[in-house]
Design an enzyme around this catalytic site. Structure first.
Site, PDB file in Angstrom:
ATOM      1  N   HIS A   7       0.857  -1.202   0.000  1.00 56.54           N
ATOM      2  CA  HIS A   7       0.000   0.000   0.000  1.00 56.54           C
ATOM      3  C   HIS A   7       0.886   1.241   0.000  1.00 56.54           C
ATOM      4  O   HIS A   7       1.473   1.590   1.023  1.00 56.54           O
ATOM      5  CB  HIS A   7      -0.898   0.016   1.245  1.00 56.54           C
ATOM      6  CG  HIS A   7      -1.863   1.157   1.286  1.00 56.54           C
ATOM      7  ND1 HIS A   7      -3.209   0.976   1.515  1.00 56.54           N
ATOM      8  CD2 HIS A   7      -1.704   2.487   1.124  1.00 56.54           C
ATOM      9  CE1 HIS A   7      -3.817   2.145   1.487  1.00 56.54           C
ATOM     10  NE2 HIS A   7      -2.921   3.090   1.263  1.00 56.54           N
TER      11      HIS A   7
ATOM     12  N   HIS B   1       1.425   5.429  -1.745  1.00 60.96           N
ATOM     13  CA  HIS B   1       1.041   6.557  -2.600  1.00 60.96           C
ATOM     14  C   HIS B   1       2.318   7.097  -3.226  1.00 60.96           C
ATOM     15  O   HIS B   1       3.171   7.633  -2.524  1.00 60.96           O
ATOM     16  CB  HIS B   1       0.361   7.662  -1.773  1.00 60.96           C
ATOM     17  CG  HIS B   1      -0.891   7.187  -1.109  1.00 60.96           C
ATOM     18  ND1 HIS B   1      -2.137   7.371  -1.658  1.00 60.96           N
ATOM     19  CD2 HIS B   1      -1.081   6.503   0.041  1.00 60.96           C
ATOM     20  CE1 HIS B   1      -3.050   6.818  -0.863  1.00 60.96           C
ATOM     21  NE2 HIS B   1      -2.432   6.286   0.177  1.00 60.96           N
TER      22      HIS B   1
ATOM     23  N   HIS C 172     -10.449   1.394   2.207  1.00 59.14           N
ATOM     24  CA  HIS C 172     -10.224   2.419   3.233  1.00 59.14           C
ATOM     25  C   HIS C 172     -11.429   2.307   4.161  1.00 59.14           C
ATOM     26  O   HIS C 172     -12.518   2.737   3.817  1.00 59.14           O
ATOM     27  CB  HIS C 172     -10.118   3.815   2.609  1.00 59.14           C
ATOM     28  CG  HIS C 172      -9.826   4.867   3.644  1.00 59.14           C
ATOM     29  ND1 HIS C 172      -8.616   5.512   3.739  1.00 59.14           N
ATOM     30  CD2 HIS C 172     -10.586   5.355   4.662  1.00 59.14           C
ATOM     31  CE1 HIS C 172      -8.636   6.347   4.763  1.00 59.14           C
ATOM     32  NE2 HIS C 172      -9.821   6.285   5.334  1.00 59.14           N
TER      33      HIS C 172
ATOM     34  N   ASP D 168       1.480   2.676   3.531  1.00 58.30           N
ATOM     35  CA  ASP D 168       0.634   3.862   3.339  1.00 58.30           C
ATOM     36  C   ASP D 168       1.486   5.135   3.328  1.00 58.30           C
ATOM     37  O   ASP D 168       1.052   6.187   3.796  1.00 58.30           O
ATOM     38  CB  ASP D 168      -0.472   3.973   4.390  1.00 58.30           C
ATOM     39  CG  ASP D 168      -1.567   4.949   3.953  1.00 58.30           C
ATOM     40  OD1 ASP D 168      -1.661   5.252   2.752  1.00 58.30           O
ATOM     41  OD2 ASP D 168      -2.321   5.412   4.830  1.00 58.30           O
TER      42      ASP D 168
END
Ligand code: DOR
Ligand code: ZN
Length: 370
Positions: A17, A19, A140, A251
Site C-alpha cells: 500500500h 502513494h 479504506h 501507506d
C-alpha cells in the site's frame, strides 16, 4: 531472553500500500520505495483518480520512467472505484494484468476521495464481478458520517459496512488497509484466507498523544487517524504475531511541507525513506525480529497469489540518523536539484535515530548469506 542478532538478511520485501503521487513528487519519492521494495501496490487517488485501464497504463509508464537507472521495481496498479465504474472496465484491466486490485474509498473519507463510492449498493455489479474474477478489493475502512467520532470511524465501518459486505460477497478477497484499531485486529485475525489487513509503520509507532505532544503535530496526522495506546499495542501484537493475514503496507503518503504545515494540514505520512528500518525497530522492541521477514516479504505475496521475491535486503544494528528533511530524490541523483523546502515531503522519523540500517540490497537471490 535470547540475545538479539546484529545482522538480518531478509527476502526482498514488497509494499502492499503506497502513494507514489505524480510529477515532481513522484520523482522525489519513488527512489525510496523502489530501492528497498521489489513491488508495490500503487494507490490510485491521483487528481483525477485512476479509473480507466488507459489511465493506469499511462501512470504505470510515468512510474517506470521515473525509476532510477538499474532499479528493479514493479508497480502493481489499482483502479479507483466510483459510483459508476463499469465492471467491464475492471475486468478488462484485471485480465490484461494492468489492475492488480481495486481500491474502495468511501466518498470524502480522505485525501482525493471526493470521487469515491457514496453507497455500497450502487457498486453491487462491480463487487459481484470482482468476486467472480478473484480480484482483491482494498478498502479504506472508515465511515464518513460526521456524527461519528473520528476515533470510532474504523470500528463503525467494520460493523456497518464490512461485515455485511463480506456476508453478501462471501467469495470476495478483501484487504482492510492501514488498520488502526483493536476492533480491526479482532475482526481480521484468523477469520478467512480471503481476508487480510495491512499495517503501517506509523500506526505501530504512534498513539494519539503523539499528535498533540507539545503542540499540534501535523507531521503525525494521517487517516485513519492514530488511536489510543491500547489500539497501538493491538496492532504491534498483530504485526509481530506471525499470522499471515497481517502484512506490510506502508501507506507512505507524501505531502509538500506547505500542504501539511498549513491551517488545514493534509492527512498523510511519508515514511518510505526508512520504512523497513522503522518496522525493524518495532519488531526488535517486541523481540520478534524473527517474524519480520514473513510480515514484510511472504504474507503479502501469498495473499495476492504472487511469487515471492528472490533478492535480499540486509539490515545491521547500527544507529541510523534520519535527516530532518528530504531535499531531493533519494538517493540524490546528479540531474535533479533539491526540492524547494516548502515542496519537499515531511519525513517520518525526521531528525530521529533508528536502531537498524540497511547495508545491502540485492535484487537477485544471494547464496551464502547467513
Ligand atoms: O493519511 C492518509 N493519506 N490516508 C489516506 O487514506 C490517504 C493518504 C493520502 O493520499 O494522502
Ligand atoms: Zn493510503
Amino acid at each position: 531472553m535470547t540475545e538479539a542478532p546484529s545482522r538480518l538478511t531478509l527476502r526482498r520485501p514488497d509494499d502492499w500500500h503506497v502513494h507514489l503521487r505524480d510529477g515532481a513528487m513522484l520523482q522525489a519519492v519513488l527512489p525510496a520505495t523502489a530501492r528497498v521494495f521489489a513491488r508495490a501496490i500503487v494507490m490510485p487517488n491521483l487528481k483525477p483518480p485512476v479509473t480507466t485501464v488507459e489511465a493506469a497504463l499511462a501512470y504505470r509508464e510515468r512510474i517506470l520512467s521515473a525509476l532510477p537507472d538499474g532499479a528493479q521495481f514493479t508497480p502493481l496498479m489499482t483502479a479507483y472505484l466510483t459510483d459508476d465504474l463499469d465492471p467491464a472496465v475492471l475486468e478488462k484491466g484485471f485480465r490484461a494484468g494492468v489492475f492488480t486490485a481495486a481500491k474502495l474509498y468511501p466518498a470524502n473519507a480522505t485525501t482525493n476521495s471526493a470521487a469515491g463510492v457514496t453507497n455500497l449498493d450502487t457498486i453491487a455489479p462491480v463487487l459481484e464481478r470482482m468476486e467472480a474474477l478473484g480480484m482483491p478489493l482494498l478498502i479504506h475502512g472508515e465511515v464518513t458520517d460526521s456524527a461519528i467520532d473520528i476515533f470510532d470511524r474504523e470500528a463503525v465501518f467494520i460493523e456497518r459496512h464490512l461485515i455485511p459486505l463480506r456476508e453478501r460477497y462471501s467469495g470476495l478477497k478483501v484487504v482492510l488497509e492501514h488498520i488502526t484499531t483493536a476492533q480491526a485486529v479482532d475482526y481480521v485475525s484468523g477469520r478467512s484466507p480471503l481476508l487480510a489487513a495491512t499495517i503501517t509503520p506509523h500506526h505501530l509507532h504512534l498513539n494519539r498523544n503523539a499528535m498533540f505532544a507539545g503542540g499540534l503535530r501535523s507531521d503525525f496526522y494521517c487517516l485513519p487517524v492514530v488511536k489510543r495506546e491500547t489500539h497501538r499495542r493491538a496492532l504491534v501484537k498483530a504485526a509481530t504475531s506471525g499470522e499471515p493475514c497481517f502484512f506490510l503496507g506502508t501507506d507512505s503518503a507524501p505531502h509538500p511541507r506547505a500542504g501539511k504545515e498549513s491551517a488545514c494540514g493534509c492527512a498523510g505520512i511519508f515514511n518510505a525513506l526508512h520504512a523497513l528500518e522503522s518496522y525493524a525497530a518495532v519488531f526488535e522492541r517486541e523481540e520478534a525480529l524473527h517474524q519480520l521477514e514473513a510480515f514484510a516479504s511472504e504474507f503479502g505475496p501469498r495473499f495476492y497469489g504472487l511469487p515471492l521475491n528472490s533478492g535480499t535486503v540486509t539490515l545491521e544494528r547500527t544507529p541510523l540518523d534520519v535527516p530532518a528533511r528530504l531535499v531531493g530524490p533519494f538517493p540524490p541523483s546528479a540531474d535533479e536539484g533539491p526540492l524547494p523546502d516548502d515542496q519537499a515531503p515531511v519525513l517520518f522519523h525526521g531528525g530521529d535515530t533508528l536502531p537498524w540500517r540497511i547495508t545491502a540490497i540485492s535484487s537477485v537471490a544471494q547464496t551464502g548469506i547467513a
